[in-house]
Scaffold this motif. Sequence first.
Motif, PDB file in Angstrom:
ATOM      1  N   ARG A   1       0.848  -1.187   0.000  1.00  0.00           N
ATOM      2  CA  ARG A   1       0.000   0.000   0.000  1.00  0.00           C
ATOM      3  C   ARG A   1       0.890   1.246   0.000  1.00  0.00           C
ATOM      4  NH1 ARG A   1      -5.261  -0.077   3.801  1.00  0.00           N
ATOM      5  NH2 ARG A   1      -5.265  -2.109   2.766  1.00  0.00           N
ATOM      6  N   GLU A   2       0.547   2.209  -0.857  1.00  0.00           N
ATOM      7  CA  GLU A   2       1.390   3.392  -0.990  1.00  0.00           C
ATOM      8  C   GLU A   2       0.586   4.673  -0.854  1.00  0.00           C
ATOM      9  OE1 GLU A   2       3.242   3.497  -4.835  1.00  0.00           O
ATOM     10  OE2 GLU A   2       1.340   3.812  -5.889  1.00  0.00           O
ATOM     11  N   PHE A   3       1.270   5.689  -0.383  1.00  0.00           N
ATOM     12  CA  PHE A   3       0.682   7.010  -0.216  1.00  0.00           C
ATOM     13  C   PHE A   3       0.381   7.633  -1.575  1.00  0.00           C
ATOM     14  CE2 PHE A   3      -0.132  11.075   1.566  1.00  0.00           C
ATOM     15  CZ  PHE A   3       0.543  12.029   0.807  1.00  0.00           C
ATOM     16  N   VAL A   4      -0.776   8.273  -1.663  1.00  0.00           N
ATOM     17  CA  VAL A   4      -1.160   8.988  -2.879  1.00  0.00           C
ATOM     18  C   VAL A   4      -1.255  10.494  -2.603  1.00  0.00           C
ATOM     19  CG1 VAL A   4      -2.961   9.320  -4.619  1.00  0.00           C
ATOM     20  CG2 VAL A   4      -2.411   7.008  -3.798  1.00  0.00           C
ATOM     21  N   ALA A   5      -2.051  10.855  -1.595  1.00  0.00           N
ATOM     22  CA  ALA A   5      -2.248  12.267  -1.278  1.00  0.00           C
ATOM     23  C   ALA A   5      -2.742  12.394   0.151  1.00  0.00           C
ATOM     24  CB  ALA A   5      -3.250  12.906  -2.241  1.00  0.00           C
TER      25      ALA A   5
ATOM     26  N   VAL B   1      -6.641  -0.583  -5.734  1.00  0.00           N
ATOM     27  CA  VAL B   1      -7.708  -0.290  -4.783  1.00  0.00           C
ATOM     28  C   VAL B   1      -7.275   0.955  -4.012  1.00  0.00           C
ATOM     29  CG1 VAL B   1      -9.012  -1.079  -2.782  1.00  0.00           C
ATOM     30  CG2 VAL B   1      -8.376  -2.706  -4.583  1.00  0.00           C
ATOM     31  N   TYR B   2      -8.153   1.936  -3.962  1.00  0.00           N
ATOM     32  CA  TYR B   2      -7.857   3.187  -3.293  1.00  0.00           C
ATOM     33  C   TYR B   2      -8.555   3.237  -1.936  1.00  0.00           C
ATOM     34  CZ  TYR B   2      -5.556   5.112  -7.373  1.00  0.00           C
ATOM     35  OH  TYR B   2      -4.669   5.347  -8.398  1.00  0.00           O
ATOM     36  N   TYR B   3      -7.789   3.627  -0.929  1.00  0.00           N
ATOM     37  CA  TYR B   3      -8.288   3.674   0.443  1.00  0.00           C
ATOM     38  C   TYR B   3      -8.226   5.089   0.994  1.00  0.00           C
ATOM     39  CZ  TYR B   3      -7.559  -1.391   0.348  1.00  0.00           C
ATOM     40  OH  TYR B   3      -7.593  -2.725   0.035  1.00  0.00           O
ATOM     41  N   CYS B   4      -9.267   5.455   1.681  1.00  0.00           N
ATOM     42  CA  CYS B   4      -9.307   6.691   2.449  1.00  0.00           C
ATOM     43  C   CYS B   4      -8.865   6.383   3.881  1.00  0.00           C
ATOM     44  CB  CYS B   4     -10.741   7.232   2.431  1.00  0.00           C
ATOM     45  SG  CYS B   4     -11.027   8.681   3.429  1.00  0.00           S
ATOM     46  N   ALA B   5      -8.150   7.309   4.489  1.00  0.00           N
ATOM     47  CA  ALA B   5      -7.655   7.070   5.840  1.00  0.00           C
ATOM     48  C   ALA B   5      -7.669   8.359   6.651  1.00  0.00           C
ATOM     49  CB  ALA B   5      -6.240   6.507   5.786  1.00  0.00           C
TER      50      ALA B   5
END
Length: 125
Positions: A45-49, A93-97
């Motif tokens: 899993r990698e940072f996007v923004a 797959v994009y995750y909100c955190a």
Amino acid sequence: QVQLVESGGGLVQAGGSLRLSCVASGRTFSTSGMGWFRQAPGKEREFVAGITWKRSIPFYADSVKGRFTISRDNAKNTVVLQMNNLKPEDTAVYYCAADGSGTKILSYLASYDYWGQGTQVTVSS
């Protein structure tokens, strides 16, 4: 406690756009740092923004700078990731955190206390 629900993923051709939304429940959203991460098959899993709670300062991974825009609306408990000029390598797959403390470095995976269930983004070539 913060609960996060993402929406807006889907299938798009290269060069197209998608808008991901994340709605948060819980009283601490307005003081939480928020972020988007992604995970492709077989990869970490990698940072996007990310975006700070104070002054809504955005941060981006180099791979998405100039193409993606993160924003937040504290009145609506929502954070949005606008993705333009999508590339096949954006497929994930994009995750909100959420960082409930509002004090941590937003590009670090370990900074986040709460995660959404994820939404699939597929970019065809």
